[in-house]
Every structure is written in C-alpha cells, then in structure tokens.
Motif scaffolding. Structure first.
Motif, PDB file in Angstrom:
ATOM      1  N   ALA A  13       0.827  -1.210   0.000  1.00 10.50           N
ATOM      2  CA  ALA A  13       0.000   0.000   0.000  1.00 10.50           C
ATOM      3  C   ALA A  13       0.858   1.256   0.000  1.00 10.50           C
ATOM      4  O   ALA A  13       2.032   1.222   0.365  1.00 10.50           O
ATOM      5  N   ASP A  14       0.231   2.359  -0.398  1.00  7.27           N
ATOM      6  CA  ASP A  14       0.842   3.682  -0.298  1.00  7.27           C
ATOM      7  C   ASP A  14       0.219   4.424   0.870  1.00  7.27           C
ATOM      8  O   ASP A  14      -0.999   4.385   1.058  1.00  7.27           O
ATOM      9  N   ILE A  15       1.043   5.107   1.652  1.00  4.87           N
ATOM     10  CA  ILE A  15       0.539   6.003   2.693  1.00  4.87           C
ATOM     11  C   ILE A  15       0.436   7.386   2.046  1.00  4.87           C
ATOM     12  O   ILE A  15       1.440   7.909   1.548  1.00  4.87           O
ATOM     13  N   PRO A  16      -0.766   7.985   2.024  1.00  2.00           N
ATOM     14  CA  PRO A  16      -0.922   9.294   1.394  1.00  2.00           C
ATOM     15  C   PRO A  16      -0.455  10.423   2.299  1.00  2.00           C
ATOM     16  O   PRO A  16      -0.378  10.283   3.516  1.00  2.00           O
ATOM     17  N   THR A  17      -0.186  11.550   1.691  1.00  2.00           N
ATOM     18  CA  THR A  17       0.197  12.754   2.411  1.00  2.00           C
ATOM     19  C   THR A  17      -1.058  13.365   3.041  1.00  2.00           C
ATOM     20  O   THR A  17      -2.019  13.626   2.336  1.00  2.00           O
ATOM     21  N   PRO A  18      -1.067  13.588   4.375  1.00  2.00           N
ATOM     22  CA  PRO A  18      -2.272  14.105   5.028  1.00  2.00           C
ATOM     23  C   PRO A  18      -2.534  15.591   4.782  1.00  2.00           C
ATOM     24  O   PRO A  18      -3.664  16.037   4.887  1.00  2.00           O
ATOM     25  N   GLU A  19      -1.497  16.358   4.463  1.00  2.00           N
ATOM     26  CA  GLU A  19      -1.622  17.804   4.224  1.00  2.00           C
ATOM     27  C   GLU A  19      -0.607  18.238   3.172  1.00  2.00           C
ATOM     28  O   GLU A  19       0.446  17.631   3.046  1.00  2.00           O
ATOM     29  N   SER A  20      -0.896  19.308   2.483  1.00  2.00           N
ATOM     30  CA  SER A  20       0.072  19.907   1.569  1.00  2.00           C
ATOM     31  C   SER A  20       1.115  20.666   2.373  1.00  2.00           C
ATOM     32  O   SER A  20       0.820  21.171   3.458  1.00  2.00           O
ATOM     33  N   GLY A  21       2.325  20.735   1.849  1.00  2.00           N
ATOM     34  CA  GLY A  21       3.384  21.475   2.526  1.00  2.00           C
ATOM     35  C   GLY A  21       4.749  20.978   2.099  1.00  2.00           C
ATOM     36  O   GLY A  21       4.952  20.590   0.952  1.00  2.00           O
ATOM     37  N   THR A  22       5.694  20.989   3.045  1.00  2.00           N
ATOM     38  CA  THR A  22       7.065  20.561   2.797  1.00  2.00           C
ATOM     39  C   THR A  22       7.382  19.373   3.696  1.00  2.00           C
ATOM     40  O   THR A  22       7.128  19.421   4.898  1.00  2.00           O
ATOM     41  N   LEU A  23       7.918  18.314   3.116  1.00  2.00           N
ATOM     42  CA  LEU A  23       8.348  17.145   3.889  1.00  2.00           C
ATOM     43  C   LEU A  23       9.621  17.536   4.628  1.00  2.00           C
ATOM     44  O   LEU A  23      10.661  17.761   4.015  1.00  2.00           O
ATOM     45  N   VAL A  24       9.529  17.665   5.950  1.00  2.00           N
ATOM     46  CA  VAL A  24      10.664  18.171   6.720  1.00  2.00           C
ATOM     47  C   VAL A  24      11.463  17.084   7.416  1.00  2.00           C
ATOM     48  O   VAL A  24      12.649  17.272   7.703  1.00  2.00           O
ATOM     49  N   LYS A  25      10.845  15.938   7.697  1.00  2.00           N
ATOM     50  CA  LYS A  25      11.575  14.882   8.411  1.00  2.00           C
ATOM     51  C   LYS A  25      11.026  13.513   8.038  1.00  2.00           C
ATOM     52  O   LYS A  25       9.825  13.300   8.027  1.00  2.00           O
ATOM     53  N   ILE A  26      11.943  12.592   7.723  1.00  2.00           N
ATOM     54  CA  ILE A  26      11.617  11.187   7.480  1.00  2.00           C
ATOM     55  C   ILE A  26      12.247  10.387   8.610  1.00  2.00           C
ATOM     56  O   ILE A  26      13.441  10.524   8.877  1.00  2.00           O
ATOM     57  N   TYR A  27      11.443   9.569   9.291  1.00  2.00           N
ATOM     58  CA  TYR A  27      11.931   8.804  10.436  1.00  2.00           C
ATOM     59  C   TYR A  27      12.297   7.357  10.109  1.00  2.00           C
ATOM     60  O   TYR A  27      12.850   6.678  10.968  1.00  2.00           O
ATOM     61  N   ALA A  28      11.982   6.878   8.922  1.00  2.00           N
ATOM     62  CA  ALA A  28      12.266   5.486   8.578  1.00  2.00           C
ATOM     63  C   ALA A  28      12.879   5.412   7.185  1.00  2.00           C
ATOM     64  O   ALA A  28      12.381   6.030   6.250  1.00  2.00           O
ATOM     65  N   LYS A  29      13.942   4.655   7.078  1.00  2.00           N
ATOM     66  CA  LYS A  29      14.593   4.457   5.785  1.00  2.00           C
ATOM     67  C   LYS A  29      13.929   3.297   5.047  1.00  2.00           C
ATOM     68  O   LYS A  29      13.250   2.460   5.653  1.00  2.00           O
ATOM     69  N   GLU A  30      14.164   3.218   3.752  1.00  2.00           N
ATOM     70  CA  GLU A  30      13.689   2.078   2.976  1.00  2.00           C
ATOM     71  C   GLU A  30      14.288   0.802   3.559  1.00  2.00           C
ATOM     72  O   GLU A  30      15.480   0.750   3.863  1.00  2.00           O
ATOM     73  N   GLY A  31      13.434  -0.197   3.800  1.00  2.00           N
ATOM     74  CA  GLY A  31      13.859  -1.453   4.402  1.00  2.00           C
ATOM     75  C   GLY A  31      13.580  -1.546   5.892  1.00  2.00           C
ATOM     76  O   GLY A  31      13.611  -2.631   6.461  1.00  2.00           O
ATOM     77  N   ASP A  32      13.291  -0.415   6.540  1.00  4.57           N
ATOM     78  CA  ASP A  32      12.981  -0.415   7.978  1.00  4.57           C
ATOM     79  C   ASP A  32      11.588  -0.978   8.237  1.00  4.57           C
ATOM     80  O   ASP A  32      10.677  -0.801   7.423  1.00  4.57           O
ATOM     81  N   SER A  33      11.409  -1.619   9.387  1.00  4.59           N
ATOM     82  CA  SER A  33      10.095  -2.055   9.864  1.00  4.59           C
ATOM     83  C   SER A  33       9.616  -1.058  10.915  1.00  4.59           C
ATOM     84  O   SER A  33      10.361  -0.715  11.823  1.00  4.59           O
ATOM     85  N   ILE A  34       8.364  -0.621  10.768  1.00  3.14           N
ATOM     86  CA  ILE A  34       7.790   0.389  11.651  1.00  3.14           C
ATOM     87  C   ILE A  34       6.450  -0.122  12.179  1.00  3.14           C
ATOM     88  O   ILE A  34       5.642  -0.659  11.424  1.00  3.14           O
ATOM     89  N   GLU A  35       6.204   0.078  13.462  1.00  4.92           N
ATOM     90  CA  GLU A  35       4.951  -0.343  14.082  1.00  4.92           C
ATOM     91  C   GLU A  35       3.802   0.565  13.649  1.00  4.92           C
ATOM     92  O   GLU A  35       3.980   1.773  13.469  1.00  4.92           O
ATOM     93  N   ALA A  36       2.616  -0.028  13.522  1.00  8.42           N
ATOM     94  CA  ALA A  36       1.400   0.734  13.226  1.00  8.42           C
ATOM     95  C   ALA A  36       1.188   1.777  14.313  1.00  8.42           C
ATOM     96  O   ALA A  36       1.444   1.527  15.490  1.00  8.42           O
ATOM     97  N   GLY A  37       0.758   2.964  13.912  1.00 11.25           N
ATOM     98  CA  GLY A  37       0.515   4.054  14.846  1.00 11.25           C
ATOM     99  C   GLY A  37       1.718   4.937  15.112  1.00 11.25           C
ATOM    100  O   GLY A  37       1.585   5.999  15.702  1.00 11.25           O
ATOM    101  N   LYS A  38       2.901   4.533  14.674  1.00  7.23           N
ATOM    102  CA  LYS A  38       4.120   5.319  14.892  1.00  7.23           C
ATOM    103  C   LYS A  38       4.244   6.415  13.825  1.00  7.23           C
ATOM    104  O   LYS A  38       3.735   6.299  12.714  1.00  7.23           O
ATOM    105  N   VAL A  39       4.971   7.469  14.166  1.00  9.73           N
ATOM    106  CA  VAL A  39       5.230   8.567  13.238  1.00  9.73           C
ATOM    107  C   VAL A  39       6.315   8.115  12.258  1.00  9.73           C
ATOM    108  O   VAL A  39       7.385   7.657  12.656  1.00  9.73           O
ATOM    109  N   ILE A  40       6.006   8.253  10.958  1.00  7.50           N
ATOM    110  CA  ILE A  40       6.966   7.853   9.929  1.00  7.50           C
ATOM    111  C   ILE A  40       7.605   9.072   9.262  1.00  7.50           C
ATOM    112  O   ILE A  40       8.693   9.001   8.721  1.00  7.50           O
TER     113      ILE A  40
END
Length: 80
Positions: A46-73
């Motif tokens: 699946a794709d996670i959509p962008t919730p708002e227009s603006g500037t992507l300022v921080k990415i918390y997970a790299k490609e290949g990382d596993s992230i728990e549901a509900g966490k900030v990505i």
C-alpha cells in the motif's frame, strides 16, 4: 504547523509495515492525498498518502525499515 504522518493499522494481524520506497525526499513539496511512501505487510502492498500539503521536513524510517502501526513515519510543515 507540523503535521505527523502515522503508519496506519492494516488489519488485526498487521502490527508492523516495511518501508519499500519513499516517493519524496526531505525538503520537497508535497500535495495533500498524493502517495508519500510505499509500505508492505505480509498481506498487502500500500501507499501512505500525504495528510496535508506542505514541505516534507523529516523522514523517520529508511527504505527497508520495519515500523509499528501508529508510529510517526514522517513530518510535514503545512506552513500554517
């Protein structure tokens, strides 16, 4: 205003997702509802959509990382 992008819960058994591909990089402009990041679970892709227009300022997970549901990505600065 900083808007947090959260990992959705994809069903009862999908408590983690793996980050497959980021469509944008930090510092790039994003539009509301456009695909931001591709993720997979054992059953879905699946794709996670962008919730708002603006500037992507921080990415918390790299490609290949596993992230728990509900966490900030990622975080987006909506400019408000």
């Amino acid at each position: 205003m900083i808007v947090k992008v959260l990992v959705p819960q994809y069903g009862m058994a999908a408590d983690k997702v793996e980050v497959v591909k980021w469509y944008k990089k930090e510092g790039e402009k994003v539009e509301k509802d456009e695909p931001l990041v591709q993720v997979i679970t054992a059953k879905i892709n699946a794709d996670i959509p962008t919730p708002e227009s603006g500037t992507l300022v921080k990415i918390y997970a790299k490609e290949g990382d596993s992230i728990e549901a509900g966490k900030v990505i990622a975080e987006i600065d909506s400019g408000d």
